[in-house]
Write a protein that holds these residues in place. Structure first.
Motif, mmCIF file in Angstrom:
data_model
loop_
_atom_site.group_PDB
_atom_site.id
_atom_site.type_symbol
_atom_site.label_atom_id
_atom_site.label_comp_id
_atom_site.label_asym_id
_atom_site.label_seq_id
_atom_site.Cartn_x
_atom_site.Cartn_y
_atom_site.Cartn_z
ATOM 1 N N LYS A 83 0.847 -1.194 0.000
ATOM 2 C CA LYS A 83 0.000 0.000 0.000
ATOM 3 C C LYS A 83 0.882 1.244 0.000
ATOM 4 C CE LYS A 83 -3.948 -2.293 0.591
ATOM 5 N NZ LYS A 83 -3.446 -3.668 0.627
ATOM 6 N N THR A 84 0.323 2.348 -0.396
ATOM 7 C CA THR A 84 1.081 3.606 -0.387
ATOM 8 C C THR A 84 1.526 3.978 1.021
ATOM 9 O OG1 THR A 84 -0.997 4.832 -0.224
ATOM 10 C CG2 THR A 84 -0.090 4.524 -2.431
ATOM 11 N N THR A 85 0.784 3.533 2.021
ATOM 12 C CA THR A 85 1.092 3.882 3.412
ATOM 13 C C THR A 85 2.072 2.930 4.068
ATOM 14 O OG1 THR A 85 -0.902 2.669 4.065
ATOM 15 C CG2 THR A 85 -1.114 5.056 3.769
ATOM 16 N N ASP A 86 2.399 1.826 3.426
ATOM 17 C CA ASP A 86 3.372 0.896 3.998
ATOM 18 C C ASP A 86 4.753 1.542 4.017
ATOM 19 O OD1 ASP A 86 1.577 -1.160 4.474
ATOM 20 O OD2 ASP A 86 1.844 -2.035 2.476
ATOM 21 N N SER A 87 5.549 1.199 5.009
ATOM 22 C CA SER A 87 6.879 1.798 5.144
ATOM 23 C C SER A 87 7.879 1.166 4.187
ATOM 24 C CB SER A 87 7.378 1.641 6.577
ATOM 25 O OG SER A 87 7.666 0.275 6.850
ATOM 26 N N LEU A 88 8.994 1.917 3.978
ATOM 27 C CA LEU A 88 10.049 1.369 3.135
ATOM 28 C C LEU A 88 10.691 0.153 3.798
ATOM 29 C CD1 LEU A 88 11.856 4.529 1.709
ATOM 30 C CD2 LEU A 88 9.898 3.270 0.817
ATOM 31 N N ARG A 89 10.691 0.134 5.120
ATOM 32 C CA ARG A 89 11.240 -1.034 5.798
ATOM 33 C C ARG A 89 10.393 -2.263 5.499
ATOM 34 N NH1 ARG A 89 12.060 -2.442 12.223
ATOM 35 N NH2 ARG A 89 13.549 -4.124 11.867
ATOM 36 N N TYR A 90 9.089 -2.096 5.571
ATOM 37 C CA TYR A 90 8.199 -3.214 5.247
ATOM 38 C C TYR A 90 8.388 -3.634 3.793
ATOM 39 C CZ TYR A 90 3.919 -5.789 4.233
ATOM 40 O OH TYR A 90 3.031 -6.746 3.827
ATOM 41 N N LEU A 91 8.518 -2.641 2.902
ATOM 42 C CA LEU A 91 8.750 -2.948 1.488
ATOM 43 C C LEU A 91 10.022 -3.777 1.310
ATOM 44 C CD1 LEU A 91 8.261 -2.541 -1.579
ATOM 45 C CD2 LEU A 91 9.548 -0.405 -1.393
ATOM 46 N N GLY A 92 11.082 -3.371 2.001
ATOM 47 C CA GLY A 92 12.333 -4.120 1.895
ATOM 48 C C GLY A 92 12.193 -5.550 2.381
ATOM 49 N N GLN A 93 11.441 -5.726 3.457
ATOM 50 C CA GLN A 93 11.214 -7.068 3.985
ATOM 51 C C GLN A 93 10.439 -7.923 2.984
ATOM 52 O OE1 GLN A 93 9.239 -5.947 7.597
ATOM 53 N NE2 GLN A 93 11.125 -5.911 8.816
ATOM 54 N N VAL A 94 9.430 -7.325 2.348
ATOM 55 C CA VAL A 94 8.630 -8.042 1.352
ATOM 56 C C VAL A 94 9.496 -8.455 0.164
ATOM 57 C CG1 VAL A 94 6.798 -7.770 -0.363
ATOM 58 C CG2 VAL A 94 6.424 -7.031 1.995
ATOM 59 N N MET A 95 10.307 -7.510 -0.328
ATOM 60 C CA MET A 95 11.152 -7.809 -1.488
ATOM 61 C C MET A 95 12.138 -8.927 -1.167
ATOM 62 S SD MET A 95 12.030 -4.131 -3.217
ATOM 63 C CE MET A 95 10.930 -3.441 -4.458
ATOM 64 N N HIS A 96 12.702 -8.898 0.050
ATOM 65 C CA HIS A 96 13.671 -9.933 0.435
ATOM 66 C C HIS A 96 12.994 -11.288 0.584
ATOM 67 C CE1 HIS A 96 17.163 -11.757 2.296
ATOM 68 N NE2 HIS A 96 16.391 -12.165 3.300
ATOM 69 N N LYS A 97 11.847 -11.298 1.245
ATOM 70 C CA LYS A 97 11.148 -12.559 1.492
ATOM 71 C C LYS A 97 10.640 -13.184 0.205
ATOM 72 C CE LYS A 97 7.317 -14.544 4.151
ATOM 73 N NZ LYS A 97 6.217 -14.266 5.132
ATOM 74 N N LYS A 98 10.076 -12.369 -0.687
ATOM 75 C CA LYS A 98 9.497 -12.875 -1.928
ATOM 76 C C LYS A 98 10.505 -12.955 -3.070
ATOM 77 C CE LYS A 98 5.271 -13.111 -0.276
ATOM 78 N NZ LYS A 98 4.548 -14.384 -0.130
#
Length: 548
Positions: A83-98
């Protein structure tokens, strides 16, 4: 069978009743043999076919306008979004996990808002020289607390937007006082200092204690007075500062100018756009909502559609894009038309009046039961193609098939046949242009590209009354499609004859083929009802004589 790739069973363009009914019946036969066969059509059905399907309660075959590879053929599921409101830290975690390098950004209803990539994140960190302006980035206290895995010691970590910057309470008190002001986020170390106390007097929005430190008791009054949110994190000062910058929402760095496609766009039309851009993935939308992705790494022609052709075998009559498909069978009763295949295939060509006669025999020869519905549509097709046995193409095999099928379907084939032919014989709301191209087939006869249409009627006069308009429409077909000639058979079912309209050149071809005066725009052909047997062969012979 449900997981197997579909095989389309499909007739010719501008389908007649045999083309429709053969597809339905043969698809059913193939499903009996374990093939995931789907009855299809390459155009709209006529009134006669509609009557037959409605009478026996049979569903219309699926419309396949063409077989060109489309976006949906290579589309990937999109299980990873932010989501637009998700943090960059969360984004980084998603990219690493997936293990992905780009992620679509959506709203609460899966509407596409943008896309964010590893490159976007890398660019942000390379350009990061100062602490982030929190107001410009729309960061909340809750975002900060989440990013640093904080414990809330005072106040509430809510969605209040921060309006300042990030400061570190270290160094000389006067330096800290000059740079840490109201509304800021202040990072303090694990020791109480004069600098920290000065920061509290300035009224920051949030005070962060590192190394898991706790708030001193003598600081509680001013914290409450200034309504300062106090957080404690296990991280050190440097790490905390870095993590706060990762509290920035994805919407702050995403690319909102996204190149996207719809699932029905042809791959040949989008390749140029993809080659001109450097994106790894492209969203696929339907109604503005994200439904999948296509990857430039996977941009290749997918496995071709598998098709079985019924009631035709000529490229000019086949569904658009047939060259992109894999033909695996042909069931037909016409002349061979020169289609090429990459592999040997099963072909059944029989000189009978109707393809459905062949399919009926295949059911019986293979010992498959013919249901009442399938018997009804097969019978309808044979009656249509043989004009209730009046066509010269009709054979004893056609007659035997109809009698057998009528018994299964439980109908009087003569009464039903006349009713069906009547249903399809009137002009109804057809325009002259629609009449001109009714049940049309394209033929290459010698050097001439010809369109031969046919309309069967009980009363030819209603067609003759609008002859001039029909001829104009036929001329338009020649001009817009490059035909040398356009012919229309106006077949009188009752009198078993045809008035042949024609435009284009050479008219001498008509005269040579039918031994008639062809100086006008039509000739009367008594006893002529079959395009396949009584129109195309004489034209083919005439061309050979003319071109010698």
């Amino acid at each position: 069978m449900s997981d197997a790739k579909k095989v389309y069973v499909i007739g010719h363009r501008n389908p007649d009743t045999d083309s429709i009914c053969s597809a339905i019946a043969y698809a059913e036969l193939k499903r009996t043999e374990g093939v995931n066969a789907v009855a299809a059509r390459a155009g709209q059905i006529n009134e006669e076919s509609k009557y037959a399907l409605e009478y026996f309660g049979v569903d219309l075959p699926v419309l396949v306008a063409d077989l060109y590879p489309r976006v949906k053929d290579i589309m990937l599921d999109c299980g990873t979004t932010v989501k637009t409101t998700d943090s960059l830290r969360y984004l980084g975690q998603v990219m690493h996990k997936k293990n992905v390098r780009s992620v679509p950004v959506v709203d609460e209803k899966d509407g596409l808002k943008g896309i964010v990539t590893v490159s976007d994140m890398a660019k942000r960190y390379f350009e990061e020289l100062n602490m982030e302006n929190l107001e410009a980035a729309s960061v909340t206290i809750a975002d900060v607390a989440s990013a640093i895995d904080a414990e809330v010691l005072a106040g509430e970590a809510n969605d209040t937007l921060l309006s300042g910057t990030v400061s570190i309470a270290a160094g000389k008190p006067e330096t800290v006082a000059a740079h840490a002001g109201a509304g800021d986020v202040v990072i303090a170390g694990d020791r109480v200092s004069q600098s920290m106390k000065i920061c509290l007097q300035n009224g920051p929005a949030c005070l962060i204690l590192t190394h898991g430190s706790k708030l001193e008791d003598d600081m509680l009054p001013i914290v409450k007075e200034k309504k300062i949110v106090v957080l404690s994190t296990k991280f050190d000062t440097f790490t905390t500062a870095r993590l706060i910058n990762q509290a920035v929402p994805v919407g702050h760095i995403m690319n909102d100018k996204v190149m996207s496609f719809t699932k029905d766009e042809m791959l040949s039309n989008i390749k140029g756009d993809i080659e001109e851009t450097n994106y790894r993935n492209y969203p696929v939308l339907e109604g503005g909502k994200l439904i999948g992705l296509i990857s430039r790494d996977n941009l290749m022609i997918p496995d071709p559609e598998k098709v079985i052709l019924v009631d035709h075998n000529e490229r000019t009559q086949a569904v658009e894009g047939i060259e992109n498909a894999k033909i695996i069978e042909i069931i037909d009763h016409h002349r061979l038309g020169g289609l090429k295949t990459g592999d040997p295939i099963y072909i059944r060509e029989d000189p009978v009046g109707c393809t459905s006669t062949i399919i009926t025999e295949m059911y019986l020869q293979r010992g498959y039961e013919i249901s009442k519905k399938i018997a009804g549509v097969l019978m309808s097709a044979i009656i249509s193609d043989t004009v209730l046995f009046k066509s010269p193409t009709c054979t004893e095999r056609d007659k035997a098939a109809v009698k057998k099928l009528a018994e299964i379907a439980g109908v009087d084939y003569e009464k039903y046949g006349m009713d069906m032919l009547k249903a399809g014989s009137g002009l109804g709301s057809m325009t002259p242009a629609e009449v001109a191209k009714n049940d049309n087939k394209e033929f290459q006869i010698g050097d001439y590209r010809m369109l031969v249409s046919q309309i069967s009627v009980m009363d030819p006069q209603e067609v003759l009354d609008i002859k001039a308009d029909i001829l104009d429409a036929m001329r338009g077909l020649c001009e817009s499609n490059g035909y040398d000639m356009s012919l229309l058979m106006v077949t009188d079912i009752l009198k078993e004859s045809t008035e042949l309209f024609y435009v284009g050149s050479p008219k001498t071809l008509i005269g040579e083929a039918f031994k008639k005066d062809a100086s006008g725009d039509s000739v009367y052909l008594p006893g002529v009802m079959s395009r396949k047997k009584q129109i195309i062969p004489p034209l083919t012979d005439a061309v050979q004589r003319i071109q010698k």
